[in-house]
Design a protein around this motif. Structure first.
Motif, short mmCIF file in Angstrom:
data_model
loop_
_atom_site.label_atom_id
_atom_site.label_comp_id
_atom_site.label_asym_id
_atom_site.label_seq_id
_atom_site.Cartn_x
_atom_site.Cartn_y
_atom_site.Cartn_z
N PRO A 15 3.61 0.78 1.40
CA PRO A 15 4.16 2.03 1.93
C PRO A 15 4.49 3.05 0.85
N VAL A 16 4.87 2.56 -0.33
CA VAL A 16 5.16 3.48 -1.44
C VAL A 16 3.90 4.25 -1.82
N MET A 17 2.80 3.52 -1.99
CA MET A 17 1.56 4.16 -2.43
C MET A 17 0.91 4.97 -1.32
N GLU A 18 1.13 4.60 -0.06
CA GLU A 18 0.61 5.42 1.03
C GLU A 18 1.25 6.81 1.01
N ARG A 19 2.53 6.86 0.69
CA ARG A 19 3.20 8.16 0.59
C ARG A 19 2.68 8.94 -0.62
N VAL A 20 2.46 8.25 -1.73
CA VAL A 20 1.96 8.92 -2.94
C VAL A 20 0.54 9.46 -2.70
N VAL A 21 -0.30 8.66 -2.08
CA VAL A 21 -1.68 9.10 -1.80
C VAL A 21 -1.67 10.29 -0.86
N ALA A 22 -0.77 10.29 0.13
CA ALA A 22 -0.68 11.42 1.06
C ALA A 22 -0.28 12.70 0.32
N TYR A 24 -0.63 13.17 -3.09
CA TYR A 24 -1.58 13.46 -4.16
C TYR A 24 -2.91 12.75 -3.86
N PRO A 25 -3.65 13.26 -2.90
CA PRO A 25 -4.85 12.54 -2.42
C PRO A 25 -5.95 12.34 -3.46
N ASP A 26 -5.97 13.17 -4.50
CA ASP A 26 -7.02 13.04 -5.51
C ASP A 26 -6.58 12.21 -6.72
N SER A 27 -5.37 11.69 -6.69
CA SER A 27 -4.87 10.88 -7.81
C SER A 27 -5.64 9.57 -7.90
N GLU A 28 -6.28 9.34 -9.03
CA GLU A 28 -7.04 8.10 -9.22
C GLU A 28 -6.11 6.90 -9.31
N LEU A 29 -5.00 7.06 -10.02
CA LEU A 29 -4.07 5.95 -10.19
C LEU A 29 -3.46 5.52 -8.85
N ALA A 30 -3.09 6.50 -8.03
CA ALA A 30 -2.53 6.19 -6.71
C ALA A 30 -3.57 5.47 -5.86
N PHE A 31 -4.81 5.92 -5.93
CA PHE A 31 -5.89 5.28 -5.18
C PHE A 31 -6.03 3.81 -5.61
N ILE A 32 -6.01 3.58 -6.91
CA ILE A 32 -6.18 2.22 -7.44
C ILE A 32 -5.05 1.30 -6.98
N LEU A 34 -3.02 1.60 -4.33
CA LEU A 34 -3.07 1.33 -2.90
C LEU A 34 -4.25 0.42 -2.56
N THR A 35 -5.37 0.62 -3.23
CA THR A 35 -6.53 -0.25 -3.03
C THR A 35 -6.18 -1.68 -3.35
N SER A 36 -5.51 -1.88 -4.48
CA SER A 36 -5.11 -3.22 -4.90
C SER A 36 -4.20 -3.88 -3.86
N ALA A 37 -3.23 -3.11 -3.36
CA ALA A 37 -2.30 -3.65 -2.36
C ALA A 37 -3.03 -4.05 -1.09
N LEU A 38 -3.95 -3.21 -0.63
CA LEU A 38 -4.67 -3.49 0.61
C LEU A 38 -5.60 -4.69 0.46
N PHE A 39 -6.20 -4.84 -0.72
CA PHE A 39 -7.01 -6.03 -0.96
C PHE A 39 -6.15 -7.28 -0.91
N ASP A 40 -4.99 -7.23 -1.58
CA ASP A 40 -4.11 -8.39 -1.60
C ASP A 40 -3.64 -8.77 -0.20
N LEU A 41 -3.40 -7.75 0.63
CA LEU A 41 -2.94 -7.98 1.99
C LEU A 41 -4.10 -8.32 2.94
#
Length: 223
Positions: A15-22, A24-32, A34-41
């Motif tokens: 949820p933290v990174m979903e807010r950050v991505v929302a 700053y949608p073009d942030s590469e670090l935020a994308f990475i 959130l991607t990591s979290a979703l893979f783990d889940l």
């Protein structure tokens, strides 16, 4: 985010990174992150949406394309992963790892050919023949194509670069070399030295998986 990642607390990280991505949608670090979290889940549907949204804005984004490739692998779809691998080597960044990855997926699909060899060579050239994983891929492709001398030469290069003795993936190359020279029993011995990866996501692209295929072929008498 870094603390959550290190502690492997993906449920809290998401949820933290979903807010950050929302925000700053073009942030590469935020994308990475959130991607990591979703893979783990293992939330593949959310991950697919997350990747698609970024690719809609940034169609040549290497991180997003690679994440989609990894998602295909998580779903066991090597064919789709191969398509994305071919796209990745054409994007402007042309990361050497993308060439290595494209070649290796071809090997895993049982489709090692001249195209795989070209990609493996490009990966080696772009890393100045100083990357053990890339040299291992090149040695494996040579072995799959029956080019024993080249495979052995590159295998030795890889060992020199790594600075250590034979590693698990090297036993697969030695097994293929033994097969080339008509020595099925030593080949089986080499293949059996590989262990199944503890990480299930790593199995689909592992030398262990290749070794299992060769053991099955040898036991059935297939070439």
């Amino acid at each position: 985010a870094e603390i959550y990642t290190q502690l492997e607390r993906s449920t809290e990280l998401r949820p933290v990174m979903e807010r950050v991505v929302a925000a700053y949608p073009d942030s590469e670090l935020a994308f990475i992150y959130l991607t990591s979290a979703l893979f783990d889940l293992e939330d593949h549907e959310a991950l697919e949406r997350h990747i698609a949204e970024r690719l809609e804005r940034l169609p040549d984004d290497g991180q997003a394309l690679n994440a989609r490739l990894e998602l295909h692998l998580a779903r066991g779809d090597l064919e789709a992963a191969q398509r994305d691998a071919a796209v990745l080597i054409e994007i402007p960044s042309r990361d050497p790892e993308y060439f290595n990855q494209a070649a290796w997926i071809k090997v895993m699909r049982g489709d090692a050919d001249e195209q795989a060899l070209r990609w493996a060579r490009q990966g080696a050239e772009r890393t100045s023949y100083q990357s053990y994983p890339v040299l291992h891929t090149l040695a494996t492709v040579y072995a799959e194509l029956g080019q024993a001398e080249e495979a052995y030469r590159v295998l030795l290069q890889g060992l020199e670069v790594s600075g250590r003795g034979l590693d698990a993936p090297d036993w697969y190359v030695l097994g293929r070399l033994a097969e080339i020279y008509g020595l099925p029993e030593p080949a089986q011995g080499y293949y059996r030295r590989l262990e199944r990866p503890e990480n299930e996501r790593a199995v689909i692209l592992s030398s262990w998986a290749l070794a299992q295929q060769r053991l099955a072929a040898l036991e059935s008498g297939a070439s």
